[in-house]
Write a protein that holds these residues in place. Structure first.
Motif, mmCIF file in Angstrom:
data_model
loop_
_atom_site.group_PDB
_atom_site.id
_atom_site.type_symbol
_atom_site.label_atom_id
_atom_site.label_comp_id
_atom_site.label_asym_id
_atom_site.label_seq_id
_atom_site.Cartn_x
_atom_site.Cartn_y
_atom_site.Cartn_z
ATOM 1 N N ALA A 75 27.804 43.754 50.323
ATOM 2 C CA ALA A 75 28.744 44.480 49.471
ATOM 3 C C ALA A 75 30.046 43.697 49.319
ATOM 4 O O ALA A 75 30.614 43.604 48.225
ATOM 5 C CB ALA A 75 29.021 45.869 50.059
ATOM 6 N N ALA A 76 30.514 43.115 50.427
ATOM 7 C CA ALA A 76 31.732 42.297 50.396
ATOM 8 C C ALA A 76 31.561 41.111 49.460
ATOM 9 O O ALA A 76 32.472 40.759 48.693
ATOM 10 C CB ALA A 76 32.075 41.815 51.805
ATOM 11 N N ALA A 77 30.386 40.488 49.499
ATOM 12 C CA ALA A 77 30.115 39.345 48.623
ATOM 13 C C ALA A 77 30.101 39.777 47.159
ATOM 14 O O ALA A 77 30.528 39.020 46.277
ATOM 15 C CB ALA A 77 28.779 38.703 48.995
ATOM 16 N N GLY A 78 29.632 40.991 46.877
ATOM 17 C CA GLY A 78 29.647 41.504 45.508
ATOM 18 C C GLY A 78 31.064 41.642 44.976
ATOM 19 O O GLY A 78 31.352 41.264 43.831
ATOM 20 N N VAL A 79 31.961 42.171 45.804
ATOM 21 C CA VAL A 79 33.360 42.311 45.403
ATOM 22 C C VAL A 79 33.997 40.941 45.185
ATOM 23 O O VAL A 79 34.696 40.718 44.185
ATOM 24 C CB VAL A 79 34.150 43.105 46.471
ATOM 25 N N ALA A 80 33.767 40.022 46.106
ATOM 26 C CA ALA A 80 34.346 38.678 45.982
ATOM 27 C C ALA A 80 33.816 37.961 44.750
ATOM 28 O O ALA A 80 34.561 37.235 44.074
ATOM 29 C CB ALA A 80 34.049 37.871 47.241
ATOM 30 N N THR A 81 32.541 38.165 44.438
ATOM 31 C CA THR A 81 31.971 37.557 43.237
ATOM 32 C C THR A 81 32.672 38.066 41.986
ATOM 33 O O THR A 81 32.996 37.289 41.076
ATOM 34 C CB THR A 81 30.463 37.858 43.141
ATOM 35 N N ALA A 82 32.924 39.373 41.936
ATOM 36 C CA ALA A 82 33.626 39.950 40.793
ATOM 37 C C ALA A 82 35.033 39.372 40.674
ATOM 38 O O ALA A 82 35.480 39.009 39.572
ATOM 39 C CB ALA A 82 33.685 41.475 40.924
ATOM 40 N N ASP A 83 35.733 39.258 41.793
ATOM 41 C CA ASP A 83 37.078 38.675 41.760
ATOM 42 C C ASP A 83 37.029 37.221 41.287
ATOM 43 O O ASP A 83 37.877 36.777 40.504
ATOM 44 C CB ASP A 83 37.727 38.755 43.145
ATOM 45 N N GLY A 84 36.030 36.470 41.770
ATOM 46 C CA GLY A 84 35.884 35.090 41.338
ATOM 47 C C GLY A 84 35.577 34.974 39.855
ATOM 48 O O GLY A 84 36.114 34.107 39.157
ATOM 49 N N LEU A 85 34.719 35.873 39.350
ATOM 50 C CA LEU A 85 34.389 35.858 37.919
ATOM 51 C C LEU A 85 35.609 36.198 37.070
ATOM 52 O O LEU A 85 35.828 35.607 36.006
ATOM 53 C CB LEU A 85 33.257 36.852 37.637
ATOM 54 N N TYR A 86 36.402 37.148 37.532
ATOM 55 C CA TYR A 86 37.617 37.500 36.789
ATOM 56 C C TYR A 86 38.634 36.357 36.820
ATOM 57 O O TYR A 86 39.339 36.112 35.836
ATOM 58 C CB TYR A 86 38.230 38.788 37.332
ATOM 59 N N ALA A 87 38.722 35.664 37.953
ATOM 60 C CA ALA A 87 39.615 34.504 38.018
ATOM 61 C C ALA A 87 39.135 33.410 37.067
ATOM 62 O O ALA A 87 39.941 32.775 36.372
ATOM 63 C CB ALA A 87 39.670 33.973 39.452
ATOM 64 N N LEU A 88 37.811 33.210 36.999
ATOM 65 C CA LEU A 88 37.246 32.228 36.073
ATOM 66 C C LEU A 88 37.521 32.626 34.626
ATOM 67 O O LEU A 88 37.900 31.791 33.785
ATOM 68 C CB LEU A 88 35.740 32.104 36.307
ATOM 69 N N ALA A 89 37.354 33.916 34.326
ATOM 70 C CA ALA A 89 37.630 34.403 32.971
ATOM 71 C C ALA A 89 39.098 34.192 32.609
ATOM 72 O O ALA A 89 39.427 33.829 31.474
ATOM 73 C CB ALA A 89 37.271 35.883 32.860
ATOM 74 N N ALA A 90 39.987 34.398 33.587
ATOM 75 C CA ALA A 90 41.416 34.198 33.335
ATOM 76 C C ALA A 90 41.714 32.732 33.044
ATOM 77 O O ALA A 90 42.506 32.408 32.151
ATOM 78 C CB ALA A 90 42.229 34.666 34.541
ATOM 79 N N VAL A 91 41.074 31.830 33.788
ATOM 80 C CA VAL A 91 41.278 30.398 33.577
ATOM 81 C C VAL A 91 40.771 29.980 32.198
ATOM 82 O O VAL A 91 41.406 29.197 31.489
ATOM 83 C CB VAL A 91 40.565 29.598 34.695
ATOM 84 N N LEU A 92 39.622 30.524 31.792
ATOM 85 C CA LEU A 92 39.021 30.135 30.514
ATOM 86 C C LEU A 92 39.647 30.847 29.323
ATOM 87 O O LEU A 92 39.786 30.271 28.250
ATOM 88 C CB LEU A 92 37.513 30.429 30.538
ATOM 89 N N GLY A 93 40.039 32.110 29.535
ATOM 90 C CA GLY A 93 40.507 32.910 28.405
ATOM 91 C C GLY A 93 42.011 33.027 28.255
ATOM 92 O O GLY A 93 42.518 33.152 27.148
ATOM 93 N N GLY A 94 42.710 33.006 29.376
ATOM 94 C CA GLY A 94 44.169 33.049 29.337
ATOM 95 C C GLY A 94 44.740 34.264 28.649
ATOM 96 O O GLY A 94 44.263 35.388 28.783
ATOM 97 N N ALA A 95 45.786 34.045 27.867
ATOM 98 C CA ALA A 95 46.533 35.124 27.221
ATOM 99 C C ALA A 95 45.668 35.906 26.245
ATOM 100 O O ALA A 95 45.810 37.125 26.113
ATOM 101 C CB ALA A 95 47.753 34.557 26.507
ATOM 102 N N GLY A 96 44.765 35.221 25.542
ATOM 103 C CA GLY A 96 43.910 35.910 24.577
ATOM 104 C C GLY A 96 43.054 36.969 25.228
ATOM 105 O O GLY A 96 42.869 38.064 24.681
ATOM 106 N N LEU A 97 42.555 36.686 26.424
ATOM 107 C CA LEU A 97 41.727 37.645 27.144
ATOM 108 C C LEU A 97 42.548 38.841 27.605
ATOM 109 O O LEU A 97 42.092 39.988 27.538
ATOM 110 C CB LEU A 97 41.078 36.957 28.340
#
Length: 202
Positions: free
Chosen positions: A41-63
């Protein structure tokens, strides 16, 4: 590179450390089942946080602009899902105390997917990461490799904190190993999750 690592770790802990419904859910799950399930369960939460961080890096202000209008409805949906899980946890506690078999997240794969999906219902996390990423880019401190380090550091920080919560839950479950104690632990977890879910709405 070191600055990106430190920034990612701070960002990951910044979003993970405040104890909310997800943290309570991990602790309660780990206490009622096993550390292995809690760690998944902890790994699931961390994966979501990592995906959101990746989305922020790729999408920036537009996202961030895209997410802002739907943040409210998604927060409401997350609260409703959490209330449902709180009710399910409480119902399971009563069923288990009566000696009946209870369906639960007692497998690692299920726990991972459930917590991944639930954490992904909080889109404001990506806005948080996007603000940090854009600030670094504006100062010319975040290169392509730095962005990768930032994302990995966010994941590592979130995972380490969620695993700490899972370990705490497992220790609590071991200390309160009797049937009555397990019922009380489940009811307490359900109450905490319900209170925090209501907090998301109000």
């Amino acid at each position: 590179m070191v600055e990106a690592l430190v920034s990612g770790l701070l960002a990951g802990y910044g979003v993970a450390v405040p104890l909310g419904a997800i943290g309570a859910l991990i602790m309660g799950l780990s206490a009622r089942t096993s550390l292995r399930v809690g760690a998944a369960a902890a790994a699931g939460v961390a994966t979501a946080d990592g995906l959101y961080a990746l989305a922020a890096v790729l999408g920036g202000a537009g996202l961030s602009t895209l997410i802002a209008p739907i943040a409210g409805p998604l927060r409401l949906l997350a609260a409703l899902v959490l209330l449902g899980m709180a009710a399910w946890t409480a119902h399971g506690a009563f069923q288990e105390s009566a000696g009946r078999d209870v369906p639960r997240l007692d497998r690692s794969g299920r726990a991972y997917l459930a917590l991944l999906g639930l954490t992904m219902l909080n889109p404001m996390t990506v806005v948080y990461f996007a603000a940090l990423v854009l600030g670094r880019q504006a100062e010319d401190e975040l290169t392509g490799s730095g962005e990768a380090v930032f994302v990995l550091a966010v994941f590592a920080a979130s995972l380490s904190w969620q695993l700490l919560l899972a370990c705490g839950g497992a220790l609590l479950g071991r200390a309160l190993s009797g049937p009555r104690a397990r019922t009380l632990t489940s009811l307490a977890a359900a109450l905490i999750i319900a209170v925090l879910a209501v907090g998301l709405i109000v």
